[in-house]
Design a protein around this motif. Structure first.
Motif, PDB file in Angstrom:
ATOM      1  N   LYS A 273      -4.896   2.730   4.438  1.00 45.77           N
ATOM      2  CA  LYS A 273      -6.312   2.616   3.760  1.00 45.77           C
ATOM      3  C   LYS A 273      -5.921   1.012   3.335  1.00 45.77           C
ATOM      4  O   LYS A 273      -4.808   0.466   3.450  1.00 45.77           O
ATOM      5  N   PRO A 274      -7.145   0.302   2.827  1.00 43.52           N
ATOM      6  CA  PRO A 274      -6.862  -1.092   2.555  1.00 43.52           C
ATOM      7  C   PRO A 274      -6.060  -1.340   1.578  1.00 43.52           C
ATOM      8  O   PRO A 274      -5.924  -0.343   0.537  1.00 43.52           O
ATOM      9  N   LEU A 275      -5.272  -2.294   1.470  1.00 45.10           N
ATOM     10  CA  LEU A 275      -4.416  -2.692   0.511  1.00 45.10           C
ATOM     11  C   LEU A 275      -5.219  -3.333  -0.857  1.00 45.10           C
ATOM     12  O   LEU A 275      -6.349  -4.124  -0.597  1.00 45.10           O
ATOM     13  N   PRO A 276      -4.782  -2.839  -1.954  1.00 43.98           N
ATOM     14  CA  PRO A 276      -5.907  -3.124  -3.050  1.00 43.98           C
ATOM     15  C   PRO A 276      -5.505  -4.503  -3.384  1.00 43.98           C
ATOM     16  O   PRO A 276      -4.512  -5.092  -3.223  1.00 43.98           O
ATOM     17  N   GLN A 277      -6.784  -5.188  -4.072  1.00 40.24           N
ATOM     18  CA  GLN A 277      -6.254  -6.489  -4.556  1.00 40.24           C
ATOM     19  C   GLN A 277      -5.094  -6.792  -5.377  1.00 40.24           C
ATOM     20  O   GLN A 277      -5.126  -5.998  -6.359  1.00 40.24           O
ATOM     21  N   ASP A 278      -4.507  -7.777  -5.264  1.00 41.70           N
ATOM     22  CA  ASP A 278      -3.298  -8.270  -6.064  1.00 41.70           C
ATOM     23  C   ASP A 278      -2.196  -7.397  -6.076  1.00 41.70           C
ATOM     24  O   ASP A 278      -1.516  -7.457  -7.055  1.00 41.70           O
ATOM     25  N   ASP A 279      -2.052  -6.481  -4.999  1.00 42.07           N
ATOM     26  CA  ASP A 279      -1.013  -5.637  -4.862  1.00 42.07           C
ATOM     27  C   ASP A 279       0.281  -6.235  -4.595  1.00 42.07           C
ATOM     28  O   ASP A 279       0.572  -7.088  -3.673  1.00 42.07           O
ATOM     29  N   PRO A 280       1.304  -6.158  -5.548  1.00 41.27           N
ATOM     30  CA  PRO A 280       2.486  -6.978  -5.276  1.00 41.27           C
ATOM     31  C   PRO A 280       3.072  -6.623  -4.047  1.00 41.27           C
ATOM     32  O   PRO A 280       3.165  -5.388  -3.603  1.00 41.27           O
ATOM     33  N   ARG A 281       3.789  -7.710  -3.474  1.00 34.42           N
ATOM     34  CA  ARG A 281       4.136  -7.523  -2.218  1.00 34.42           C
ATOM     35  C   ARG A 281       5.921  -6.983  -2.398  1.00 34.42           C
ATOM     36  O   ARG A 281       6.028  -6.091  -1.316  1.00 34.42           O
ATOM     37  N   ARG A 282       6.346  -7.273  -3.297  1.00 33.91           N
ATOM     38  CA  ARG A 282       7.937  -6.820  -3.324  1.00 33.91           C
ATOM     39  C   ARG A 282       8.159  -6.618  -4.943  1.00 33.91           C
ATOM     40  O   ARG A 282       7.667  -7.260  -5.604  1.00 33.91           O
ATOM     41  N   ARG A 283       8.860  -5.632  -5.040  1.00 38.53           N
ATOM     42  CA  ARG A 283       9.627  -5.489  -6.298  1.00 38.53           C
ATOM     43  C   ARG A 283      10.771  -4.774  -6.356  1.00 38.53           C
ATOM     44  O   ARG A 283      10.840  -3.956  -5.960  1.00 38.53           O
ATOM     45  N   ARG A 284      11.688  -5.494  -6.954  1.00 31.17           N
ATOM     46  CA  ARG A 284      13.120  -4.845  -7.297  1.00 31.17           C
ATOM     47  C   ARG A 284      13.693  -5.434  -8.446  1.00 31.17           C
ATOM     48  O   ARG A 284      13.808  -6.757  -8.838  1.00 31.17           O
ATOM     49  N   PRO A 285      14.254  -4.580  -9.315  1.00 27.94           N
ATOM     50  CA  PRO A 285      14.646  -5.349 -10.767  1.00 27.94           C
ATOM     51  C   PRO A 285      16.393  -5.719 -10.345  1.00 27.94           C
ATOM     52  O   PRO A 285      17.113  -5.038  -9.587  1.00 27.94           O
TER      53      PRO A 285
END
Ligand code: NAD
Ligand code: UDP
Ligand code: UDP
Length: 316
Positions: A263-275
């Motif tokens: 499905k389409p990627l929502p607006q402003d969806d962060p590309r990467r995330r890791r703490p």
């Protein structure tokens, strides 16, 4: 101790309350049941040390407590975007009221902030020194900017009024009791696989997240509250997965034949995330212990039980 948990009928809040009750504290749960449910705290309703108050934190309230875990705020994009103005009010007016309360009764105040304060990060992994890359006018802003101002308020109450604050930046957390219609990725995939409908992967599924099991997170929150560091401190699991890898893991666990629907990627969806959890390791001696596969298994069991229960009650 008498401990207030705002948002205590929600996913993380109810697991936190379980721990606090078992430890013998007196617990007040404050919730307006926007995304929370009584079932999550049902087992404590008759307990003499437990009190449930139905209340919207955007309105003032006077209570006498020693500690405040401030969790009230819808956390899933679907829910926080449903009424974005309310999300801002909850984060701004709600946090202001809870800090006013903390100031009046000299309670220690822990804010459940979020990795969303880093936005779509240009630094990877994210450490607490990073100031973030947040769009102030997008569809996620009510939550991201709301949490950023909540952090600002907490630090200003600390500097101006000497309120004892703790700020946790929580990364994607999952586990039993997430709502079937929560809208977040783990609950969506697990529900879809169990119901034998295609898993909805947004975009090409190459975006990453790092998933922390809820019991690990709760342990981190309790250590932060009772330690001597103000924070902000990242709490999350540094094991990073693409969304497609998560889909595969759920397929393997529940239904290898489950289809994937892009499905389409929502607006402003962060590309990467890791703490980066160096601070949590150093200052709290904390790190997550439950690997994704194991946590997913426990989550799937819980969702399966709830879905079967519903089917049974529909039949009877
Ligand atoms: P949740 O939606 O299950 O719980 C939020 C609770 O807050 C619900 O019980 C809801 O009814 C209550 N609430 C919302 N607005 C309120 C208001 N105005 N007054 C009173 N109660 C209100 O979400 P969760 O996943 O348990 O998240 C809890 C906290 O942790 C939130 O502050 C969220 O921003 C933060 N957090 C969660 C995650 C995660 O991955 N779960 C990640 C980062 C931060
Ligand atoms: N507040 C609250 N409960 C309290 C104390 C304060 O809800 O026990 C609210 C108060 O109504 C105000 C906010 O918290 O809207 C901030 O309080 P503070 O005392 O810092 O500010 P002031 O009341 O002076 O504007
Ligand atoms: N996502 C997805 N399918 C879904 C729900 C979410 O592919 O059914 C993606 C979403 O686009 C995001 C990631 O999974 O890239 C995590 O989404 P979630 O809403 O769980 O949390 P957040 O974006 O706030 O980290």
């Amino acid at each position: 101790m008498r401990i207030l948990v705002t948002g205590g009928a929600g996913f993380i809040g109810s697991h936190l309350i379980d721990r606090l009750m078992v430890e013998g504290h007196e617990v007040i749960c404050l919730d307006n049941f926007y995304t929370g449910h009584k079932e999550n705290i049902l087992k404590w309703m008759e307990h003499p040390y437990f009190e449930l108050i139905r209340h919207d934190i955007t309105e003032p309230i006077r209570l006498e407590v020693d500690q405040i875990y401030h969790l009230a705020c819808p956390a899933s994009p679907v829910h926080y975007q449903y009424n974005p103005v309310k999300t801002v009010k909850t984060n701004v007016m709600g946090t202001l009221n809870m800090l006013g309360l903390a100031k009046r009764v000299k309670a220690r105040f822990l804010l459940a902030s979020t990795s969303e304060v880093y936005g779509d990060p240009e630094v990877h992994p994210q450490s607490e020194e990073y100031w973030g890359n947040v769009n102030s006018i997008g569809i996620r802003s009510c939550y991201d900017e709301g949490k950023r101002i909540a952090e600002t308020l907490a630090f200003d109450y600390h500097r101006q009024n000497d309120v004892a604050i703790r700020v946790a930046r929580i990364f994607n957390t999952y586990g039993p009791r997430m709502l079937e219609n929560d809208g977040r990725v783990v609950s969506n995939f697990v529900t879809q696989a169990l119901r034998d409908i295609p898993l909805t992967v947004y975009g090409d599924g190459s975006q990453t997240r790092s998933f922390c099991y809820v019991s690990d997170l709760v342990e981190g929150l309790i250590r932060l509250m009772n330690g001597d560091r103000i924070g902000p401190i990242n709490l999350g699991n540094p094991e990073e997965y693409t969304i497609l890898e998560l889909a595969t893991a759920v397929q393997e666990l529940v239904n290898p034949k489950a289809q994937i629907n892009f499905k389409p990627l929502p607006q402003d969806d962060p590309r990467r995330r890791r703490p980066d959890i160096t601070r949590a390791r150093t200052y709290l001696n904390w790190e997550p212990h439950v690997p994704l596969k194991e946590g997913l298994k426990l989550t799937v069991e819980n969702f399966r039980d709830r879905i079967t229960e519903k089917k049974m009650s529909a039949v009877s």
